[in-house]
Design a protein around this motif. Structure first.
Motif, short mmCIF file in Angstrom:
data_model
loop_
_atom_site.label_atom_id
_atom_site.label_comp_id
_atom_site.label_asym_id
_atom_site.label_seq_id
_atom_site.Cartn_x
_atom_site.Cartn_y
_atom_site.Cartn_z
N ASN A 282 37.88 47.49 41.54
CA ASN A 282 38.43 47.15 42.69
C ASN A 282 40.00 47.52 42.44
OD1 ASN A 282 39.84 44.90 41.54
ND2 ASN A 282 38.11 43.84 41.88
N ASP A 283 40.67 47.39 43.73
CA ASP A 283 42.07 47.85 43.53
C ASP A 283 42.86 46.94 42.47
OD1 ASP A 283 41.55 50.03 45.35
OD2 ASP A 283 42.35 48.86 47.06
N ASP A 284 42.72 45.86 42.76
CA ASP A 284 43.52 44.87 41.60
C ASP A 284 43.40 45.27 40.19
OD1 ASP A 284 44.52 43.50 43.73
OD2 ASP A 284 43.49 41.61 43.25
N THR B 192 32.19 46.00 41.23
CA THR B 192 33.20 44.72 40.97
C THR B 192 34.18 45.24 40.31
OG1 THR B 192 31.11 43.60 41.24
CG2 THR B 192 33.02 42.44 40.37
N ARG C 8 31.02 55.01 40.41
CA ARG C 8 30.41 54.01 41.20
C ARG C 8 29.14 54.84 41.53
NH1 ARG C 8 35.66 54.13 43.68
NH2 ARG C 8 36.67 52.12 43.25
#
Ligand SMILES: Nc1ncnc2c1ncn2[C@@H]1O[C@H](COP(=O)(O)OP(=O)(O)OP(=O)(O)O)[C@@H](O)[C@H]1O
Length: 247
Positions: free
Chosen positions: A219-221, A216, A195
Motif C-alpha cells: 500500500n502507499d503508506d 496489503t 500483485r
C-alpha cells in the motif's frame, strides 16, 4: 518447504545490509522481496543459500538441505565468457545428483534437452553461452532451474533486462512451480508484476517494513515508508551492536 528467518543480521565489514529480520516465507507459494536499491534484498538471498554468514540470527531451512535450493543470481554476477555450451550449463543443474566431476548421463542429458524445449531454446543447445542475448540467457538459467527440480527456488531480479514476451513465458514457469507447490522467492522491482503473480511480499529496507499478503503490504503508506527509510540512509549503515540496537 518452509524457510524461517530468526532475527537475521548480515553485514559487510560490520555494517548491516540486513538488520534483525524475522519471519516465515509462505510454504509452497510465491513471495516477492521488494524494496529500494540497497535495501539488502540480494544480501538476504545470499544468506539464505549460505553464501554469506550471518552476524547473528539464523536461516532455518526446516530440515532441508542447501542442495534443495535452486538459486538464480543477478545476470551481472555471472561470467558469460566461460567456454561452455548451453546444454552443458543446463546440465550443471544436475550437479547435486552427478557430483562435481560426474557426467550427467543419458537421462540427465534428456532432462536438460527437455528443459531447453520448455523454455523454447532446444535449437540453441550446442551454442556457446557467450553467443546468447540477455533474454535467451535468462531462459537458459530457468532451464537449469527446471532440471534442478528444487523444492525452494530463489530468483534475484529474474526479469531484469528481459523483454515482455520472455517475461511472460518465464512468469508461466513461476505459475507452474506454484501449481507444483514449490516455494518461490523472487527479488522484484515491479509492483504490478508482484500483485499479479506473487501472492506474498516481504517489503524491506534493511529491516522489515511489512510482510504478508501482497495486496496489503504494497500500500502507499508502506511503500512511502520504505522509500523514506532509504532516503535517510548514510553511505554505510551504522555498525550493529547485534543485540537489536545500533552501536
Ligand atoms: N560485497 C559487498 N561489500 C560491501 N558492501 C556491500 C557488498 N554487497 C552489497 N553491499 C552493500 O550492502 C547493501 C545492500 O546491498 P544489496 O545488493 O543486498 O541490496 P539490494 O536491495 O539487492 O539492492 P538493488 O535493488 O540495488 O539490487 C548496499 O548498501 C550495498 O552497497
Amino acid at each position: 518447504m518452509s524457510i524461517i528467518l530468526n532475527n537475521l543480521t548480515v553485514s559487510y565489514q560490520r555494517h548491516p545490509a540486513v538488520h534483525h529480520i524475522s519471519g516465515r516465507f509462505a510454504d509452497g507459494d510465491a513471495t516477492a522481496i521488494f524494496g529500494p536499491n540497497g535495501a539488502g534484498k540480494s544480501t538476504l538471498l545470499k544468506a539464505m543459500i549460505g553464501a554469506l554468514t550471518p552476524d547473528s540470527g539464523s536461516v532455518d531451512l526446516n530440515g532441508h538441505r542447501r542442495s534443495d535450493i535452486a538459486y538464480l543470481p543477478q545476470q551481472a554476477e555471472i561470467d558469460r565468457s566461460m567456454p561452455v555450451s548451453v546444454l552443458e550449463l543446463v546440465g550443471t543443474g544436475l550437479w547435486h545428483k552427478s557430483g562435481p566431476f560426474g557426467g550427467v548421463g543419458r537421462d540427465g542429458m534428456a532432462r536438460a534437452i527437455e528443459a531447453l524445449e520448455q523454455v523454447g531454446l532446444a535449437d540453441f543447445a550446442l551454442r556457446p553461452i557467450a553467443a546468447l542475448s540477455s533474454g535467451q540467457f535468462q531462459r537458459v538459467l530457468f532451464a537449469r532451474i527446471l532440471v534442478q527440480d528444487a523444492k525452494l527456488i530463489l530468483l534475484d531480479e529474474p526479469f531484469n533486462a528481459v523483454d515482455a514476451k520472455t517475461t511472460e513465458d518465464l512468469l508461466g514457469l513461476v505459475a507452474q512451480w506454484r501449481r507444483e507447490k514449490r516455494t518461490v522467492i523472487a527479488v522484484l522491482h515491479d509492483a504490478l508484476q508482484v500483485r499479479a503473480h506473487f501472492p506474498h511480499t516481504l517489503l524491506m529496507a534493511r529491516e522489515v517494513i511489512a510482510w504478508g499478503d501482497s495486496a496489503t503490504v504494497l500500500n502507499d503508506d508502506n511503500l512511502r515508508r520504505a522509500v523514506d527509510t532509504a532516503a535517510h540512509w548514510q553511505s554505510q549503515a551504522p555498525v550493529c551492536g547485534l543485540d537489536g540496537a545500533r552501536a
